[in-house]
Write a protein that holds these residues in place. Structure first.
Motif, PDB file in Angstrom:
ATOM      1  N   ALA A   1       0.830  -1.202   0.000  1.00 14.69           N
ATOM      2  CA  ALA A   1       0.000   0.000   0.000  1.00 14.69           C
ATOM      3  C   ALA A   1       0.868   1.256   0.000  1.00 14.69           C
ATOM      4  O   ALA A   1       0.582   2.228  -0.709  1.00 14.69           O
ATOM      5  CB  ALA A   1      -0.925  -0.001   1.205  1.00 14.69           C
ATOM      6  N   LEU A   2       1.944   1.251   0.787  1.00 16.63           N
ATOM      7  CA  LEU A   2       2.845   2.412   0.816  1.00 16.63           C
ATOM      8  C   LEU A   2       3.563   2.572  -0.520  1.00 16.63           C
ATOM      9  O   LEU A   2       3.714   3.687  -1.034  1.00 16.63           O
ATOM     10  CB  LEU A   2       3.847   2.254   1.954  1.00 16.63           C
ATOM     11  CG  LEU A   2       3.281   2.438   3.369  1.00 16.63           C
ATOM     12  CD1 LEU A   2       4.275   1.928   4.411  1.00 16.63           C
ATOM     13  CD2 LEU A   2       2.952   3.906   3.620  1.00 16.63           C
ATOM     14  N   ARG A   3       3.993   1.477  -1.095  1.00 21.40           N
ATOM     15  CA  ARG A   3       4.672   1.546  -2.387  1.00 21.40           C
ATOM     16  C   ARG A   3       3.724   2.045  -3.468  1.00 21.40           C
ATOM     17  O   ARG A   3       4.099   2.871  -4.320  1.00 21.40           O
ATOM     18  CB  ARG A   3       5.211   0.167  -2.761  1.00 21.40           C
ATOM     19  CG  ARG A   3       5.942   0.145  -4.094  1.00 21.40           C
ATOM     20  CD  ARG A   3       6.596  -1.177  -4.356  1.00 21.40           C
ATOM     21  NE  ARG A   3       5.659  -2.284  -4.328  1.00 21.40           N
ATOM     22  CZ  ARG A   3       5.857  -3.452  -4.949  1.00 21.40           C
ATOM     23  NH1 ARG A   3       6.956  -3.637  -5.637  1.00 21.40           N
ATOM     24  NH2 ARG A   3       4.985  -4.407  -4.870  1.00 21.40           N
ATOM     25  N   SER A   4       2.468   1.587  -3.449  1.00 24.68           N
ATOM     26  CA  SER A   4       1.477   2.047  -4.420  1.00 24.68           C
ATOM     27  C   SER A   4       1.252   3.548  -4.284  1.00 24.68           C
ATOM     28  O   SER A   4       1.102   4.259  -5.282  1.00 24.68           O
ATOM     29  CB  SER A   4       0.148   1.311  -4.217  1.00 24.68           C
ATOM     30  OG  SER A   4       0.294  -0.064  -4.476  1.00 24.68           O
ATOM     31  N   ALA A   5       1.239   4.041  -3.045  1.00 22.92           N
ATOM     32  CA  ALA A   5       1.042   5.474  -2.829  1.00 22.92           C
ATOM     33  C   ALA A   5       2.198   6.282  -3.408  1.00 22.92           C
ATOM     34  O   ALA A   5       2.003   7.358  -3.974  1.00 22.92           O
ATOM     35  CB  ALA A   5       0.888   5.757  -1.335  1.00 22.92           C
ATOM     36  N   VAL A   6       3.425   5.762  -3.286  1.00 20.86           N
ATOM     37  CA  VAL A   6       4.572   6.451  -3.872  1.00 20.86           C
ATOM     38  C   VAL A   6       4.476   6.462  -5.391  1.00 20.86           C
ATOM     39  O   VAL A   6       4.665   7.495  -6.040  1.00 20.86           O
ATOM     40  CB  VAL A   6       5.892   5.782  -3.422  1.00 20.86           C
ATOM     41  CG1 VAL A   6       7.085   6.395  -4.157  1.00 20.86           C
ATOM     42  CG2 VAL A   6       6.087   5.939  -1.918  1.00 20.86           C
ATOM     43  N   LEU A   7       4.168   5.315  -5.976  1.00 21.22           N
ATOM     44  CA  LEU A   7       4.081   5.217  -7.427  1.00 21.22           C
ATOM     45  C   LEU A   7       2.946   6.067  -7.992  1.00 21.22           C
ATOM     46  O   LEU A   7       3.055   6.625  -9.092  1.00 21.22           O
ATOM     47  CB  LEU A   7       3.887   3.759  -7.843  1.00 21.22           C
ATOM     48  CG  LEU A   7       5.122   2.870  -7.723  1.00 21.22           C
ATOM     49  CD1 LEU A   7       4.742   1.412  -7.870  1.00 21.22           C
ATOM     50  CD2 LEU A   7       6.168   3.255  -8.750  1.00 21.22           C
ATOM     51  N   ALA A   8       1.850   6.163  -7.251  1.00 24.91           N
ATOM     52  CA  ALA A   8       0.704   6.937  -7.724  1.00 24.91           C
ATOM     53  C   ALA A   8       0.893   8.431  -7.528  1.00 24.91           C
ATOM     54  O   ALA A   8       0.155   9.237  -8.088  1.00 24.91           O
ATOM     55  CB  ALA A   8      -0.559   6.485  -7.003  1.00 24.91           C
ATOM     56  N   GLY A   9       1.884   8.827  -6.719  1.00 23.84           N
ATOM     57  CA  GLY A   9       2.120  10.243  -6.492  1.00 23.84           C
ATOM     58  C   GLY A   9       1.392  10.802  -5.287  1.00 23.84           C
ATOM     59  O   GLY A   9       1.561  11.967  -4.954  1.00 23.84           O
ATOM     60  N   SER A  10       0.534  10.006  -4.622  1.00 26.18           N
ATOM     61  CA  SER A  10      -0.170  10.509  -3.449  1.00 26.18           C
ATOM     62  C   SER A  10       0.735  10.583  -2.227  1.00 26.18           C
ATOM     63  O   SER A  10       0.452  11.326  -1.281  1.00 26.18           O
ATOM     64  CB  SER A  10      -1.389   9.634  -3.151  1.00 26.18           C
ATOM     65  OG  SER A  10      -1.026   8.268  -3.037  1.00 26.18           O
TER      66      SER A  10
ATOM     67  N   SER B   1      17.354  10.432  11.074  1.00 28.31           N
ATOM     68  CA  SER B   1      16.463  10.938  10.024  1.00 28.31           C
ATOM     69  C   SER B   1      15.207  10.103   9.859  1.00 28.31           C
ATOM     70  O   SER B   1      14.291  10.497   9.139  1.00 28.31           O
ATOM     71  CB  SER B   1      17.209  10.993   8.681  1.00 28.31           C
ATOM     72  OG  SER B   1      18.310  11.859   8.762  1.00 28.31           O
ATOM     73  N   GLY B   2      15.163   8.929  10.500  1.00 35.80           N
ATOM     74  CA  GLY B   2      14.002   8.064  10.360  1.00 35.80           C
ATOM     75  C   GLY B   2      13.959   7.401   8.998  1.00 35.80           C
ATOM     76  O   GLY B   2      14.970   7.279   8.300  1.00 35.80           O
ATOM     77  N   THR B   3      12.760   6.965   8.602  1.00 37.61           N
ATOM     78  CA  THR B   3      12.560   6.289   7.322  1.00 37.61           C
ATOM     79  C   THR B   3      11.967   7.279   6.329  1.00 37.61           C
ATOM     80  O   THR B   3      10.959   7.930   6.608  1.00 37.61           O
ATOM     81  CB  THR B   3      11.624   5.081   7.490  1.00 37.61           C
ATOM     82  OG1 THR B   3      12.205   4.164   8.418  1.00 37.61           O
ATOM     83  CG2 THR B   3      11.407   4.378   6.154  1.00 37.61           C
ATOM     84  N   VAL B   4      12.585   7.368   5.156  1.00 34.02           N
ATOM     85  CA  VAL B   4      12.196   8.344   4.138  1.00 34.02           C
ATOM     86  C   VAL B   4      11.753   7.593   2.892  1.00 34.02           C
ATOM     87  O   VAL B   4      12.449   6.682   2.410  1.00 34.02           O
ATOM     88  CB  VAL B   4      13.363   9.295   3.801  1.00 34.02           C
ATOM     89  CG1 VAL B   4      12.958  10.261   2.682  1.00 34.02           C
ATOM     90  CG2 VAL B   4      13.798  10.054   5.047  1.00 34.02           C
ATOM     91  N   ALA B   5      10.574   7.955   2.363  1.00 36.99           N
ATOM     92  CA  ALA B   5      10.087   7.357   1.116  1.00 36.99           C
ATOM     93  C   ALA B   5      10.889   7.919  -0.055  1.00 36.99           C
ATOM     94  O   ALA B   5      11.149   9.122  -0.132  1.00 36.99           O
ATOM     95  CB  ALA B   5       8.609   7.658   0.928  1.00 36.99           C
ATOM     96  N   ILE B   6      11.267   7.049  -0.972  1.00 39.04           N
ATOM     97  CA  ILE B   6      12.004   7.474  -2.160  1.00 39.04           C
ATOM     98  C   ILE B   6      11.400   6.801  -3.385  1.00 39.04           C
ATOM     99  O   ILE B   6      10.655   5.821  -3.280  1.00 39.04           O
ATOM    100  CB  ILE B   6      13.511   7.146  -2.064  1.00 39.04           C
ATOM    101  CG1 ILE B   6      13.722   5.645  -1.866  1.00 39.04           C
ATOM    102  CG2 ILE B   6      14.181   7.955  -0.975  1.00 39.04           C
ATOM    103  CD1 ILE B   6      15.182   5.226  -1.850  1.00 39.04           C
TER     104      ILE B   6
ATOM    105  N   ALA C   1       1.233   3.486 -12.833  1.00 42.14           N
ATOM    106  CA  ALA C   1       2.475   4.253 -12.796  1.00 42.14           C
ATOM    107  C   ALA C   1       3.624   3.458 -13.407  1.00 42.14           C
ATOM    108  O   ALA C   1       4.443   3.994 -14.157  1.00 42.14           O
ATOM    109  CB  ALA C   1       2.801   4.641 -11.357  1.00 42.14           C
ATOM    110  N   ALA C   2       3.701   2.174 -13.091  1.00 39.30           N
ATOM    111  CA  ALA C   2       4.748   1.334 -13.673  1.00 39.30           C
ATOM    112  C   ALA C   2       4.571   1.208 -15.180  1.00 39.30           C
ATOM    113  O   ALA C   2       5.549   1.135 -15.930  1.00 39.30           O
ATOM    114  CB  ALA C   2       4.721  -0.048 -13.015  1.00 39.30           C
ATOM    115  N   ALA C   3       3.317   1.194 -15.645  1.00 38.98           N
ATOM    116  CA  ALA C   3       3.065   1.091 -17.086  1.00 38.98           C
ATOM    117  C   ALA C   3       3.585   2.306 -17.834  1.00 38.98           C
ATOM    118  O   ALA C   3       4.035   2.200 -18.983  1.00 38.98           O
ATOM    119  CB  ALA C   3       1.566   0.912 -17.342  1.00 38.98           C
TER     120      ALA C   3
END
Length: 478
Positions: A39-48, A91-96, A426-428
């Motif tokens: 779910a977190l990865r999907s949110a990154v890929l979708a831009g949300s 710095s904790g965990t950062v989404a990239i 997003a991957a497409a």
């Protein structure tokens, strides 16, 4: 496979409560930590979830989601493993956002705007998110005939606020041929079906007023209603009982439906369901807009039980039509069938937009409507062949997916078996393919396990599109 990010310095932070709201109903079957990571990865890929966002601490997120810290810790570890997160002391965990094989997995806007990225092998992009077929051979001749008719209008100012009389009569005649008595003063010609929907929304909806739609539905209709200030409420597609309940509960004065070959599900309202819609307009005084832009695209023949507006006497049933799907999207001619009084109101509203619709295009549609019976059969046959081809290709490549066969329309509403539609779209994009993610067709962001695929391209393009879709799915599933 090498995964790396150009920088890992956080520029914003996400609180645990905000993360909970962002993820919504994220937990599906399978290990909880994998569902959370997905779910977190999907949110990154979708831009949300923007890259370089500091995520909540493992303890805070666990408390907000009602899971154990072991779960959030394992989910973050999975994100790091996939290259979607990095952790640094202090710095904790950062989404990239990772880069895979040199191609960025770019987020896709809900409407699929912006150019597709070039592919390393120089292959061209494939567009499977726009539900419009190419022009028929007869279009050129229709414009030639329109040019022959044009001199009769050159002595005027060129503004026909309600539409050219000849086109209004041609559209009215089409309704009459379908068994709906209609006069030209019940027709407003618009610059495409989308403008017709926007005019209805602007004219009939007040700010914060509830409007009921099917969910999923045509996403540009959702946009038009929201821009008009409506509070858009979704009910299951084709569920007239839920529609009536929502209208009664919210006291909505407007509802929007796609009765024939529904976009995106392909469903068609039965005769009994249409009668139930008529009943709820009488009972609750709600105006129901039926978007019939896809009605001509009956791929099986005889599957539409009757016109949405019935016998034409119910003044609260409003129809929207268009030449875009039947003939060509580039022609930009649509219309509204309503009472003469509502037609006049809509015409006053459109004065602030474009005043009137181009004359030449209106004349071309007059000719196309006159030749409708010779144009549409070959068009429908070609679409049926491409529908069957795409269904077979997708079922062969993805045997676990749910691929229903629509009886008409232009798209497949495909279930992918997990809430990863935004991640897949997003991957497409990175594979040079644009498709529609399920959530963009809903007012509340649901349908995360569905994608919309369009079958208007050539057979060769459809085959290549499925290959690219398979590569995108491998990116998502790892």
């Amino acid at each position: 496979m090498s995964l790396a990010a150009p920088t890992t310095t956080a520029v914003r932070s996400l609180s645990a409560p905000a993360a909970s709201r962002l993820l919504g109903a994220w937990h599906t079957s399978g290990p909880v930590y994998l569902a959370l990571a997905d779910a977190l990865r999907s949110a990154v890929l979708a831009g949300s979830l923007a890259p370089l966002t500091r995520l909540p601490s493992e303890r805070e997120l666990a408390r907000a989601l009602g899971v154990s810290r072991t779960t959030t810790s394992a989910a973050y570890a999975r994100l790091r493993e996939l290259g979607f997160a990095t952790s640094q002391v202090g710095s904790g965990t950062v989404a990239i956002l990772p880069r895979t094989a040199g191609l960025p997995l770019r987020p896709q806007t809900p409407a699929g705007d912006g150019p597709l990225p070039p592919l390393a092998d120089g292959a061209g992009p494939i567009e499977m998110s726009q539900a419009t077929p190419s022009a028929p051979d007869a279009l050129h001749g229709a414009y030639e005939r329109a040019l022959e008719m044009l001199p009769a209008y050159l002595g005027t100012g060129g503004y026909a606020h309600l539409g050219l009389d000849v086109l209004r009569e041609a559209v009215a005649a089409r309704y009459r041929a379908r068994g709906v008595p209609t006069t030209p003063d019940q027709i407003l010609v618009t610059t495409g079906g989308q403008q017709a929907i926007a005019l209805l929304a602007t004219t009939l909806v007040s700010r914060t007023e509830p409007v009921v739609v099917e969910s999923p539905t045509y996403y540009h209709a959702i946009e038009a209603l929201q821009r008009a200030g409506a509070r858009v409420i979704g009910v299951p597609t084709g569920d007239v009982e839920s529609l009536a309940s929502a209208v009664h509960r919210t006291r909505a004065r407007l509802a929007y439906l796609v009765p024939d070959f529904h976009n995106p599900t392909g469903r068609t309202l039965t005769a009994d369901e249409r009668d139930a819609v008529v009943h709820l307009t009488d009972r609750y005084g709600v105006t129901v807009v039926g978007d019939e832009t896809l009605t001509d695209l009956d791929l099986e023949g005889g599957t539409v039980p009757g016109p949405f507006c019935g016998d034409g006497t119910n003044t609260r049933l409003v129809s929207v039509g268009s030449a875009s799907k039947s003939f060509w999207g580039g022609i930009r001619i649509g219309w509204v069938r309503a009472t003469p009084q509502l037609v006049q109101r809509l015409a006053r509203t459109r004065q602030a937009l474009d005043i009137a619709t181009p004359v030449l295009e209106q004349l071309a549609v007059v000719e196309l409507l006159a030749r409708r019976d010779e144009i549409l059969p070959a068009r429908v046959a070609g679409l049926r062949e491409r529908r069957d081809l795409l269904v077979g290709l997708v079922r062969d490549r993805f045997p676990d997916w749910d691929v229903p066969v629509p009886k008409g329309g232009l798209c497949l509403w495909t279930g992918i078996g997990r809430p990863a539609a935004q991640a897949l779209t997003a991957a497409a994009v990175a594979e040079g393919l644009r498709i529609g993610a399920g959530p963009q067709f809903t007012p509340d962001g649901t349908a995360q396990d569905r994608i919309r695929l369009i079958y208007t391209a050539t057979p060769e393009t459809l085959a290549e599109a499925v290959e690219r879709l398979a590569r995108a799915w491998r990116r998502v599933t790892g």
